[in-house]
Scaffold this active site. Structure first.
Site, PDB file in Angstrom:
ATOM      1  N   TRP A 100       0.814  -1.236   0.074  1.00  0.00           N
ATOM      2  CA  TRP A 100       0.064   0.069   0.136  1.00  0.00           C
ATOM      3  C   TRP A 100       0.764   1.260   0.175  1.00  0.00           C
ATOM      4  O   TRP A 100       0.537   2.174  -0.517  1.00  0.00           O
ATOM      5  CB  TRP A 100      -1.014   0.002   1.106  1.00  0.00           C
ATOM      6  CG  TRP A 100      -1.942  -1.092   1.062  1.00  0.00           C
ATOM      7  CD1 TRP A 100      -2.150  -2.184   1.955  1.00  0.00           C
ATOM      8  CD2 TRP A 100      -2.914  -1.377   0.004  1.00  0.00           C
ATOM      9  NE1 TRP A 100      -2.981  -3.190   1.732  1.00  0.00           N
ATOM     10  CE2 TRP A 100      -3.501  -2.596   0.368  1.00  0.00           C
ATOM     11  CE3 TRP A 100      -3.341  -0.534  -1.232  1.00  0.00           C
ATOM     12  CZ2 TRP A 100      -4.362  -3.103  -0.601  1.00  0.00           C
ATOM     13  CZ3 TRP A 100      -4.215  -1.211  -2.014  1.00  0.00           C
ATOM     14  CH2 TRP A 100      -4.906  -2.461  -1.588  1.00  0.00           C
ATOM     15  N   ASP A 167      -1.948   6.559   6.440  1.00  0.00           N
ATOM     16  CA  ASP A 167      -2.786   5.777   5.971  1.00  0.00           C
ATOM     17  C   ASP A 167      -3.315   4.910   7.097  1.00  0.00           C
ATOM     18  O   ASP A 167      -2.313   4.008   7.343  1.00  0.00           O
ATOM     19  CB  ASP A 167      -2.169   4.951   4.670  1.00  0.00           C
ATOM     20  CG  ASP A 167      -3.290   3.890   4.214  1.00  0.00           C
ATOM     21  OD1 ASP A 167      -4.463   3.840   4.617  1.00  0.00           O
ATOM     22  OD2 ASP A 167      -3.083   3.184   2.984  1.00  0.00           O
ATOM     23  N   LYS A 191     -12.392  -2.184   6.525  1.00  0.00           N
ATOM     24  CA  LYS A 191     -11.365  -2.837   7.274  1.00  0.00           C
ATOM     25  C   LYS A 191     -11.856  -2.810   8.565  1.00  0.00           C
ATOM     26  O   LYS A 191     -11.586  -3.762   9.619  1.00  0.00           O
ATOM     27  CB  LYS A 191     -10.143  -2.405   7.174  1.00  0.00           C
ATOM     28  CG  LYS A 191      -9.613  -2.547   5.573  1.00  0.00           C
ATOM     29  CD  LYS A 191      -8.503  -3.511   5.221  1.00  0.00           C
ATOM     30  CE  LYS A 191      -8.275  -3.691   3.643  1.00  0.00           C
ATOM     31  NZ  LYS A 191      -7.700  -2.454   3.175  1.00  0.00           N
TER      32      LYS A 191
HETATM   33  C1  LIG Z   1      -6.970  -2.006   1.616  1.00  0.00           C
HETATM   34  C2  LIG Z   1      -6.032  -1.244   1.887  1.00  0.00           C
HETATM   35  C3  LIG Z   1      -6.014   0.228   0.935  1.00  0.00           C
HETATM   36  C4  LIG Z   1      -6.587   0.340  -0.149  1.00  0.00           C
HETATM   37  O1  LIG Z   1      -8.080   0.618   0.114  1.00  0.00           O
HETATM   38  P1  LIG Z   1      -9.014   0.641  -1.146  1.00  0.00           P
HETATM   39  O2  LIG Z   1     -10.373   1.642  -0.500  1.00  0.00           O
HETATM   40  O3  LIG Z   1      -9.496  -0.447  -1.724  1.00  0.00           O
HETATM   41  O4  LIG Z   1      -8.758   1.680  -2.127  1.00  0.00           O
HETATM   42  C5  LIG Z   1      -4.928   1.161   1.289  1.00  0.00           C
HETATM   43  N1  LIG Z   1      -4.116   1.144   2.257  1.00  0.00           N
HETATM   44  C6  LIG Z   1      -4.311   0.013   3.219  1.00  0.00           C
HETATM   45  C7  LIG Z   1      -3.564   0.145   4.254  1.00  0.00           C
HETATM   46  C8  LIG Z   1      -5.320  -0.995   2.967  1.00  0.00           C
HETATM   47  O5  LIG Z   1      -5.023  -1.837   3.857  1.00  0.00           O
END
Ligand SMILES: *Cc1c(COP(=O)(O)O)cnc(C)c1O
Length: 354
Positions: A100, A167, A191
């Protein structure tokens, strides 16, 4: 049959949240109409959006501290670009801790100069880099708090005067922290917060307006802030369910209460991985994620039995990501301790067989 859902995302949500969400699709709070057929400008939905935004700031301890919460679309992946578009003037620093992070770097490079200040790629991202130098002239430093795929998590954030962007897609609302250290936090809902379809963005207002480029409206945090996260039609269902989950968390006692449960779940599985010779952990011990436990089976001849036993017990979603292999048990906020117990019992039975 009862399922134990270890899916990495989209993932488990509290049962009562799902029940309430299902009811609202049929009829929202006795208004005679469905949540998904009313105007997003109706007083009912405006109240939902305002409640969701307020709950996000409240849970993070950021009310009255100059922050705004937004519920946007396009996933965390759009934030990779949007963060840079709004905050990157000359150059930004990124810590590369996995897939990511790499994706966020790729997007930001379209906007300006990016320095990779640290990386754990040399060991397939099984640890968190530490003690790296942070140039003082960066527009911001970008971090990924929890590496969903590799099962590593930043425990101690670097001290720096440079603005911090993080993030937090896979560990938002899972552990206590001083969130006011961050200038921008973003997290895809699917998540730890809700269904796919919305992304929480928490932004310190005074960091905006410092770049000279023109920003397209949909990518401009200022536009979304000025319209109270209603610049265009928001993803009403995803926002509603996120609101319910945040309310559930608040009623439970907030992040402090869930952190305790999350630590118990993590301790349970990691002590089994450590003591049981049939399994080996992927991530370095001090950097192990309390959300995603990654591990391998050391004796391949037992793999089939393990998979079969898991299936029989109703365990779902523990296959590792293809870039790591092995297994990954994702233990998000809504996963009960009991589910980890079921998995650990199977792991420990396997040792007796081996
Ligand atoms: C799942 C995830 C993403 C991607 O998220 P989307 O909503 O599918 O774009 C980005 N960063 C992390 C740390 C993730 O676990």
């Amino acid at each position: 049959m009862k399922k134990h859902n270890f899916s990495a995302g989209p993932c488990i949500l509290p049962k009562e949240v799902m029940q309430k969400a299902a009811e609202a699709v049929v009829e929202l709070d006795g208004i005679g109409l469905s949540l998904i057929e009313i105007s997003h400008r109706s007083k009912e939905f405006v109240a939902i959006m305002e409640n969701a935004r307020a709950l996000a700031l409240e849970l993070l301890g950021l009310e009255g501290k100059g922050y705004q919460a937004l519920f946007l679309q396009g996933g965390a992946s759009t934030q990779f670009l949007m963060a840079a578009f709004n905050l990157l003037d000359k150059k930004a620093g990124y810590v590369n801790t996995g897939t990511w992070s790499q994706k966020s770097i790729k997007e930001a490079k379209l906007i300006g100069e990016i320095i990779e200040v640290a990386s754990s790629q040399d060991q397939n991202f099984n640890y968190i880099p530490k003690g790296y130098a942070i140039p003082s002239d960066l527009d911001y430093l970008h971090l990924t708090s929890n590496n969903t795929i590799f099962g590593t998590q930043i425990k101690k954030f670097p001290k720096t005067d440079v603005p911090l962007v993080c993030d937090m897609s896979s560990d938002i609302f899972s552990r206590q922290m001083d969130f006011s250290k961050f200038d921008l936090i973003y997290a895809g809902a699917q998540k730890n917060m809700g269904p796919a379809g919305t992304t929480l963005v928490v932004i310190k207002e005074n960091i905006l307006g410092k770049v000279s480029r023109q920003i397209p409206s949909m990518l401009d945090y200022k536009v979304h802030v000025s319209k109270d996260s209603m610049f265009n039609t928001p993803p009403v269902f995803a926002v509603y369910v996120s609101m319910l989950t945040m309310q559930w968390l608040k009623d439970l006692g907030g992040i402090a209460a869930i952190e305790e449960i999350n630590e118990r779940k993590a301790n349970l599985i990691y002590s089994e991985i450590e003591l049981n010779p049939v399994f080996s952990g992927f991530a370095a011990k001090e950097d192990r994620s309390i959300m995603n436990a990654t591990f391998n089976i050391t004796d391949d001849s037992l793999k089939e039995i393990f998979d079969e036993k898991c299936k029989e017990a109703g365990i779902n979603g523990i296959n590792g990501h293809r870039s790591v292999g092995g297994y990954r048990a994702s233990m998000y906020n809504a996963l009960p301790l009991e589910s980890v117990g079921v998995l650990v019992d199977i792991m420990s039975d396997l040792e007796k067989k081996g």
